[in-house]
Enzyme design. Structure first.
Site, PDB file in Angstrom:
ATOM      1  N   HIS A 142    -145.135 -16.607   2.694  1.00  0.00           N
ATOM      2  CA  HIS A 142    -144.629 -15.248   2.462  1.00  0.00           C
ATOM      3  C   HIS A 142    -145.345 -14.633   1.264  1.00  0.00           C
ATOM      4  CE1 HIS A 142    -140.942 -12.449   2.837  1.00  0.00           C
ATOM      5  NE2 HIS A 142    -141.795 -11.873   1.998  1.00  0.00           N
ATOM      6  N   HIS A 201    -147.522 -10.965   0.390  1.00  0.00           N
ATOM      7  CA  HIS A 201    -147.948  -9.647   0.911  1.00  0.00           C
ATOM      8  C   HIS A 201    -149.342  -9.278   0.418  1.00  0.00           C
ATOM      9  CE1 HIS A 201    -144.007  -8.218   2.535  1.00  0.00           C
ATOM     10  NE2 HIS A 201    -143.552  -9.133   1.694  1.00  0.00           N
ATOM     11  N   ASP A 222    -150.700  -6.314   0.061  1.00  0.00           N
ATOM     12  CA  ASP A 222    -150.711  -5.223  -0.925  1.00  0.00           C
ATOM     13  C   ASP A 222    -149.910  -5.578  -2.175  1.00  0.00           C
ATOM     14  OD1 ASP A 222    -148.457  -5.210   0.650  1.00  0.00           O
ATOM     15  OD2 ASP A 222    -148.285  -3.035   0.761  1.00  0.00           O
ATOM     16  N   GLY A 228    -139.839  -3.677   4.083  1.00  0.00           N
ATOM     17  CA  GLY A 228    -139.369  -2.424   3.482  1.00  0.00           C
ATOM     18  C   GLY A 228    -137.875  -2.509   3.211  1.00  0.00           C
ATOM     19  N   HIS A 276    -137.662 -10.198   7.258  1.00  0.00           N
ATOM     20  CA  HIS A 276    -137.072 -10.080   5.920  1.00  0.00           C
ATOM     21  C   HIS A 276    -135.567  -9.865   6.111  1.00  0.00           C
ATOM     22  CE1 HIS A 276    -141.100  -9.088   4.260  1.00  0.00           C
ATOM     23  NE2 HIS A 276    -140.578  -9.331   3.075  1.00  0.00           N
ATOM     24  N   GLU A 313    -132.137 -10.406   1.659  1.00  0.00           N
ATOM     25  CA  GLU A 313    -132.771 -10.103   0.372  1.00  0.00           C
ATOM     26  C   GLU A 313    -132.091  -8.868  -0.215  1.00  0.00           C
ATOM     27  OE1 GLU A 313    -136.722  -8.469   0.582  1.00  0.00           O
ATOM     28  OE2 GLU A 313    -137.242  -9.082  -1.457  1.00  0.00           O
ATOM     29  N   ASP A 345    -144.130 -13.979  -2.555  1.00  0.00           N
ATOM     30  CA  ASP A 345    -143.807 -12.613  -2.140  1.00  0.00           C
ATOM     31  C   ASP A 345    -144.920 -11.653  -2.566  1.00  0.00           C
ATOM     32  OD1 ASP A 345    -142.309 -10.800  -0.731  1.00  0.00           O
ATOM     33  OD2 ASP A 345    -140.819 -10.455  -2.305  1.00  0.00           O
TER      34      ASP A 345
END
Ligand SMILES: [Zn+2]
Length: 382
Positions: A26, A28, A30, A187, A214, A217, A313
């Site tokens: 996991h 990302h 970006d 998101g 996701h 969270e 993350d």
């Protein structure tokens, strides 16, 4: 340089863990740009940034991300998104991402990202996926040339507040033989459950493409239920708030735990929890239990037999690496190498790879850790 005892022992734990073979599920795209790269890409794109110095920019982004809620945590993504809108920039950040993972000892990584966020300068969805794949392959070539091994797959995410999930699901299936290993939705979680994208998930199930969602969270048990039921998720992105379905109760013989149907299912089916300690603190995901890493339900979930995995993350926003996350956990819960090895084997079991490749990955992890365990005999705590 910080020479406090705490800082030194964190550094020592990191030094011990960095060379060991690790699996990153996991992470990302970006959320993992190098600050120096952001500055160069912003310059090329004519974008103004608050700082022209990489270290200052990195510190500013990490500080912005520390505001305590998922929505605040997501704000710096406007910066990283703005500079990754072209083939060249996507390929570059993907290549550097692979290099950074390998430098951290990662031998298998899944890079997740949302292609729909990278179309502002004319790329099509397919072109964006091709650009990232080109970068990944260039990064792997670089690492292979140095005699090391890394395998990397793309996880395509749809933005859960948007309405393009079916399109992204189709994109993922279209590129499954071309680097894409699975699908996710990302998101703001609260108010945007997986059920909102049921059509996309039905399509993915019919095409047998693995899904992670996701969930647990920024929202609680109903969101997790929807990820499992509507999303048919094989893994949960974080899943931290699943612990709300577990109650501690005192018995005469000691403290026990009572699992609800949902948490019992996740445990019994060994659905992997992609937990990310620093990020979980920053987004407030562990707020029901406290504000310190020691309050993270990770330890309880691990002891109860859940398939816990450790992730970053967003390495840039959380100023971290997989090695650092493991070192933080080891210090918070007194974990040794055998525990860290278990977390890597768990992640390898849950990787979106064919079974034979997962077994091969597990053999590599066992070989790497067993060598280190022997070298530190008798078992040395980190
Ligand atoms: Zn995430």
């Amino acid at each position: 340089m910080d020479t406090s005892p705490d800082s030194l022992s964190l550094a020592a734990a990191e030094a011990a863990l960095r060379p060991l073979p690790k699996v990153s599920l996991h992470d990302h795209l970006d959320g993992g740009l190098r600050p120096g790269t952001i500055i160069e890409l912003a310059d090329e794109a004519g974008l103004a940034l608050p700082f022209a110095d990489g270290a200052k920019l990195g510190a500013w982004i990490a500080e912005q991300s520390n505001a305590g809620s998922l929505s605040d945590y997501l704000k710096p993504f406007h910066v990283t998104g703005a500079v990754t809108q072209t083939h060249q920039s996507l390929a570059r950040v993907a290549k550097e991402f692979v290099q950074d993972l390998a430098h951290d000892g990662v031998v298998y990584g899944e890079i997740r990202w949302a292609p729909e966020n990278h179309l502002r300068r004319g790329l099509s969805l397919d072109q964006a996926v091709d650009a990232v794949q080109e970068g990944i392959e260039a990064g792997i070539d670089d690492i292979t040339r140095t005699g090391r091994k890394i395998k990397v797959g793309q996880l395509l995410a749809a933005m859960r507040h948007d309405s393009r999930a079916l399109e992204i699901a189709e994109l993922a299936v279209r590129h499954r033989n071309d680097g894409v290993v699975g699908f996710d939705i990302a998101g703001a979680e609260s108010g945007f459950p997986a059920s909102r994208h049921a059509q996309a998930f039905d399509y993915l199930a019919a095409g047998f493409l693995p899904v992670t969602v996701h969930a647990g969270e920024g929202d609680g048990l109903e969101s997790i239920r929807s990820a499992l039921f509507d999303g048919r998720a094989l893994r949960l992105g974080h899943g931290v708030r699943l612990a709300e379905d577990i109650t501690a109760h005192s018995q005469e013989t000691g403290t026990g735990f009572l699992l609800g149907e949902l948490s019992q299912w996740v445990k019994d089916r060994q659905i992997a929890l992609e937990m990310s300690p620093s990020s979980n603190l920053q987004t407030g995901a562990i707020a029901p239990w406290g504000t310190d890493l020691k309050d993270h339900p990770f330890e309880v979930l691990y002891r109860l037999g859940f398939l816990v995995t450790v992730n970053t993350d967003n390495r840039l926003m959380s100023n971290t690496t997989l090695t650092r996350e493991l070192a933080h956990l080891a210090r918070a819960f007194n974990y040794g190498l055998a525990d860290i090895k278990t977390f890597q084997l768990n992640a390898a079991s849950a990787a979106f790879l064919p079974l034979d490749e997962r077994e091969e990955l597990k053999n590599d992890i066992r070989a790497g850790f067993d060598g280190a365990l022997l070298a530190t005999k008798p078992a040395v705590r980190l």
